[in-house]
Motif scaffolding. Structure first.
Motif, PDB file in Angstrom:
ATOM      1  N   GLU A   1     -20.626  38.888 -74.739  1.00  0.00           N
ATOM      2  CA  GLU A   1     -20.592  37.577 -75.408  1.00  0.00           C
ATOM      3  C   GLU A   1     -19.142  37.125 -75.619  1.00  0.00           C
ATOM      4  N   MET A   2     -18.282  38.078 -75.960  1.00  0.00           N
ATOM      5  CA  MET A   2     -16.876  37.770 -76.269  1.00  0.00           C
ATOM      6  C   MET A   2     -16.108  37.319 -75.033  1.00  0.00           C
ATOM      7  N   HIS A   3     -16.132  38.121 -73.958  1.00  0.00           N
ATOM      8  CA  HIS A   3     -15.299  37.819 -72.779  1.00  0.00           C
ATOM      9  C   HIS A   3     -15.993  38.070 -71.447  1.00  0.00           C
ATOM     10  N   GLY A   4     -17.325  38.280 -71.496  1.00  0.00           N
ATOM     11  CA  GLY A   4     -18.080  38.481 -70.252  1.00  0.00           C
ATOM     12  C   GLY A   4     -17.694  39.756 -69.525  1.00  0.00           C
ATOM     13  N   ASN A   5     -17.092  40.715 -70.265  1.00  0.00           N
ATOM     14  CA  ASN A   5     -16.611  41.982 -69.678  1.00  0.00           C
ATOM     15  C   ASN A   5     -15.581  41.785 -68.568  1.00  0.00           C
ATOM     16  N   ASN A   6     -14.959  40.619 -68.561  1.00  0.00           N
ATOM     17  CA  ASN A   6     -13.866  40.361 -67.607  1.00  0.00           C
ATOM     18  C   ASN A   6     -12.561  40.555 -68.379  1.00  0.00           C
ATOM     19  N   LEU A   7     -11.857  41.649 -68.066  1.00  0.00           N
ATOM     20  CA  LEU A   7     -10.693  42.032 -68.871  1.00  0.00           C
ATOM     21  C   LEU A   7      -9.359  41.604 -68.262  1.00  0.00           C
ATOM     22  N   ASN A   8      -9.411  40.764 -67.225  1.00  0.00           N
ATOM     23  CA  ASN A   8      -8.171  40.250 -66.629  1.00  0.00           C
ATOM     24  C   ASN A   8      -7.835  38.896 -67.246  1.00  0.00           C
ATOM     25  N   LEU A   9      -6.618  38.781 -67.752  1.00  0.00           N
ATOM     26  CA  LEU A   9      -6.196  37.534 -68.397  1.00  0.00           C
ATOM     27  C   LEU A   9      -5.571  36.577 -67.386  1.00  0.00           C
ATOM     28  N   THR A  10      -5.980  35.297 -67.452  1.00  0.00           N
ATOM     29  CA  THR A  10      -5.282  34.264 -66.665  1.00  0.00           C
ATOM     30  C   THR A  10      -4.215  33.600 -67.534  1.00  0.00           C
ATOM     31  N   GLU A  11      -4.394  33.700 -68.856  1.00  0.00           N
ATOM     32  CA  GLU A  11      -3.434  33.111 -69.794  1.00  0.00           C
ATOM     33  C   GLU A  11      -3.618  33.752 -71.161  1.00  0.00           C
ATOM     34  N   CYS A  12      -2.544  33.780 -71.916  1.00  0.00           N
ATOM     35  CA  CYS A  12      -2.605  34.188 -73.323  1.00  0.00           C
ATOM     36  C   CYS A  12      -1.690  33.256 -74.100  1.00  0.00           C
ATOM     37  N   GLU A  13      -2.192  32.712 -75.195  1.00  0.00           N
ATOM     38  CA  GLU A  13      -1.398  31.806 -76.029  1.00  0.00           C
ATOM     39  C   GLU A  13      -1.447  32.266 -77.484  1.00  0.00           C
ATOM     40  N   VAL A  14      -0.350  32.054 -78.187  1.00  0.00           N
ATOM     41  CA  VAL A  14      -0.323  32.323 -79.629  1.00  0.00           C
ATOM     42  C   VAL A  14       0.160  31.052 -80.327  1.00  0.00           C
TER      43      VAL A  14
ATOM     44  N   ASP B   1       7.207  37.062 -83.607  1.00  0.00           N
ATOM     45  CA  ASP B   1       7.475  37.904 -84.778  1.00  0.00           C
ATOM     46  C   ASP B   1       7.931  37.074 -85.971  1.00  0.00           C
ATOM     47  N   THR B   2       7.469  37.482 -87.129  1.00  0.00           N
ATOM     48  CA  THR B   2       7.752  36.865 -88.448  1.00  0.00           C
ATOM     49  C   THR B   2       7.062  35.509 -88.650  1.00  0.00           C
ATOM     50  N   ARG B   3       6.366  35.014 -87.626  1.00  0.00           N
ATOM     51  CA  ARG B   3       5.662  33.717 -87.789  1.00  0.00           C
ATOM     52  C   ARG B   3       4.216  33.995 -88.229  1.00  0.00           C
ATOM     53  N   SER B   4       3.757  33.297 -89.225  1.00  0.00           N
ATOM     54  CA  SER B   4       2.375  33.507 -89.670  1.00  0.00           C
ATOM     55  C   SER B   4       1.901  32.292 -90.476  1.00  0.00           C
ATOM     56  N   PRO B   5       0.553  32.153 -90.635  1.00  0.00           N
ATOM     57  CA  PRO B   5      -0.522  32.857 -89.933  1.00  0.00           C
ATOM     58  C   PRO B   5      -0.535  32.451 -88.452  1.00  0.00           C
ATOM     59  N   THR B   6      -1.285  33.195 -87.635  1.00  0.00           N
ATOM     60  CA  THR B   6      -1.351  32.869 -86.206  1.00  0.00           C
ATOM     61  C   THR B   6      -2.781  32.945 -85.679  1.00  0.00           C
ATOM     62  N   VAL B   7      -2.995  32.196 -84.609  1.00  0.00           N
ATOM     63  CA  VAL B   7      -4.232  32.274 -83.823  1.00  0.00           C
ATOM     64  C   VAL B   7      -3.812  32.686 -82.412  1.00  0.00           C
ATOM     65  N   SER B   8      -4.344  33.798 -81.929  1.00  0.00           N
ATOM     66  CA  SER B   8      -4.037  34.285 -80.577  1.00  0.00           C
ATOM     67  C   SER B   8      -5.257  34.039 -79.696  1.00  0.00           C
ATOM     68  N   VAL B   9      -5.016  33.557 -78.485  1.00  0.00           N
ATOM     69  CA  VAL B   9      -6.121  33.156 -77.618  1.00  0.00           C
ATOM     70  C   VAL B   9      -5.934  33.744 -76.220  1.00  0.00           C
ATOM     71  N   GLY B  10      -7.000  34.365 -75.704  1.00  0.00           N
ATOM     72  CA  GLY B  10      -7.000  34.869 -74.333  1.00  0.00           C
ATOM     73  C   GLY B  10      -7.937  34.035 -73.469  1.00  0.00           C
ATOM     74  N   TYR B  11      -7.593  33.923 -72.189  1.00  0.00           N
ATOM     75  CA  TYR B  11      -8.419  33.163 -71.227  1.00  0.00           C
ATOM     76  C   TYR B  11      -8.622  34.049 -69.996  1.00  0.00           C
TER      77      TYR B  11
END
Length: 445
Positions: free
Chosen positions: A140-153, A43-53
């Motif tokens: 194309e975005m995530h291969g329809n696999n909606l389970n995350l192994t990691e999330c980074e911001v 929170d309050t940090r910007s700009p950000t890049v959020s990444v899902g794996y």
């Protein structure tokens, strides 16, 4: 905290955003797959890049210039976009409804419109609904696999530039000529030593062989690749090689021999063995000795030099370190480097660090190599590697090796030649010590 996003992927994202670098704020596997953990860190940090794996190998996410909050409101952002990687290529999906670009949900992670939510509802899952203010193909975005192994911001930070370079360097062709001439005419002060032997030590892929190829290229007048170099997870150099650089195609050998070794690896029994390093430093190892990580060299090995002279010993050690990987250097590798440094210290051999890939680490330097001593980020990296390896900052030399170029570049040459000049200065310190010791023995006799 290690970043899962590779340095290449980070550079690719940064290339969309200008002169910036990414600073890891939140990593779900460490801080928790919850909205609360995400908001506490971001929170309050910007700009950000959020990444899902996910475990199908997809790397995807979004960028926003707006700071995250827990307000429960939509926030306007006309520069927001979603992305995914296809190999090393970035596929970008710009926001189509800027007024609803980002939703500030207290119970979820990064929430882009109604299209993509990472860590949805305090779970290690993705919510995906293409068309809600962002258009993308879900497969194309995530291969329809909606389970995350990691999330980074990551926070996007500007790479700042000093008004004046903090080290003085002259970027002129006259300076290049002067450096080349001083290297060609250098003579070690110990008469029995015709060439300075510099041992290159470093992790796999840091650029040891590329450094030799680059120095060789400067003196050949065009880019060459005599030593096997490239990118691999295990060392491409499997033999101990001593490379003599020649002044031109059929010129005389220069007064330097670069000793290339197998890359260091973090696991035990892999990569260069520390006992082999002792043998190299003392001058016992023959050229083309085949490394065997599970069985270090012993005195009965074929070609073993039983009584090496000063000319066979190593006169300077250069640790070759990738500037992109300093902050994610594995602890085991750091411990190996520390053990080597202690061994080298005990033998009184001078040590320096050759910091490679500075252009890949900093967009400012990629733009112009002459910014290397103006980049605050490169200075930070040099300070960090100096602290981690226990070598003074004055002994850290940044370079850009030739890797994809076909023609030489004046500024790259000057950095490379400056590194060789420093190696000679350090070797002179070693020879001074030896001369003093020999003269003390003569005096006693």
């Amino acid at each position: 905290m290690n970043s899962l996003l590779t340095s290449t992927q980070q550079r690719t994202i940064c290339s969309q955003l200008g002169r910036v670098k990414l600073q890891l704020l939140y990593k779900a596997s460490i801080h928790g797959f919850t909205g609360a953990a995400f908001h506490e860190r971001c929170d309050t940090r910007s700009p950000t890049v959020s990444v899902g794996y996910n475990n199908s190998g997809y790397v995807f996410g979004g960028y926003t210039k707006q700071p995250f909050t827990k307000s429960g409101n939509y926030v306007h952002d006309d520069q927001a976009f979603l992305f995914t990687f296809s190999g090393e290529k970035l596929l970008k999906y710009p926001v189509t409804g800027p007024a609803y670009a980002v939703y500030m949900d207290p119970n979820s992670g990064p929430y882009f419109g109604g299209a993509l939510v990472l860590v949805n509802g305090n779970q290690a899952v993705v919510y995906s609904s293409p068309g809600n203010y962002y258009n993308f193909n879900a497969a194309e975005m995530h291969g329809n696999n909606l389970n995350l192994t990691e999330c980074e911001v990551y926070q996007v930070e500007e790479t700042t530039e000093f008004e004046r370079p903090w080290r003085t360097i002259i970027w002129e062709s006259e300076k290049r000529k002067e450096l080349i001439e001083s290297i060609k005419t250098y003579k070690p002060i110990v008469n029995s030593v015709p060439q300075v032997r510099v041992l290159l030590i470093g992790p796999v892929g840091a650029g040891k062989s590329s450094f030799f190829n680059s120095i060789n290229s400067v003196f050949r007048g065009h880019v060459t690749s005599q030593a096997i170099a490239g990118s691999s997870t295990t060392s491409l150099t499997t033999q101990f090689r001593t490379y003599s650089v020649k002044a031109g195609r059929e010129g005389k050998p220069l007064p330097i021999i670069l000793c290339d070794t197998m890359g260091l690896e973090e696991s035990t029994g892999a990569g260069l063995d520390i006992d082999d390093i002792s043998s190299i430093l003392k001058g016992h190892l023959p050229d083309r000795y085949q490394f065997n990580p599970s069985a270090p060299l012993h005195s009965e090995s074929h070609g073993y030099h039983k009584s090496p002279g000063i000319k066979d010993k190593v006169h300077c050690v250069a640790y070759v370190i990738d500037a992109c990987k300093i902050s994610i250097m594995p602890t085991k590798l750091e411990e190996k480097l520390d053990a080597i440094r202690r061994k080298v210290n005990l033998m009184g051999i001078p040590q320096l660090i050759v910091l490679t890939k500075v252009d890949e680490a900093c967009p400012l330097v990629k733009e112009d190599v002459r910014n290397v001593y103006k980049s605050s980020y490169i200075k930070e990296m040099m300070q960090e590697v100096s602290a981690r390896l226990g070598v003074p900052l004055s002994c850290v030399i940044p370079v850009k090796n030739y890797s994809e170029e076909l023609e030489l570049d004046l500024n790259c040459d000057i950095l490379l030649l400056s590194a060789v000049t420093q190696m000679f200065r350090f070797a002179d310190n070693y020879f001074d010590e030896i001369s003093d010791r020999l003269s003390n023995i003569d005096t006693k006799e």
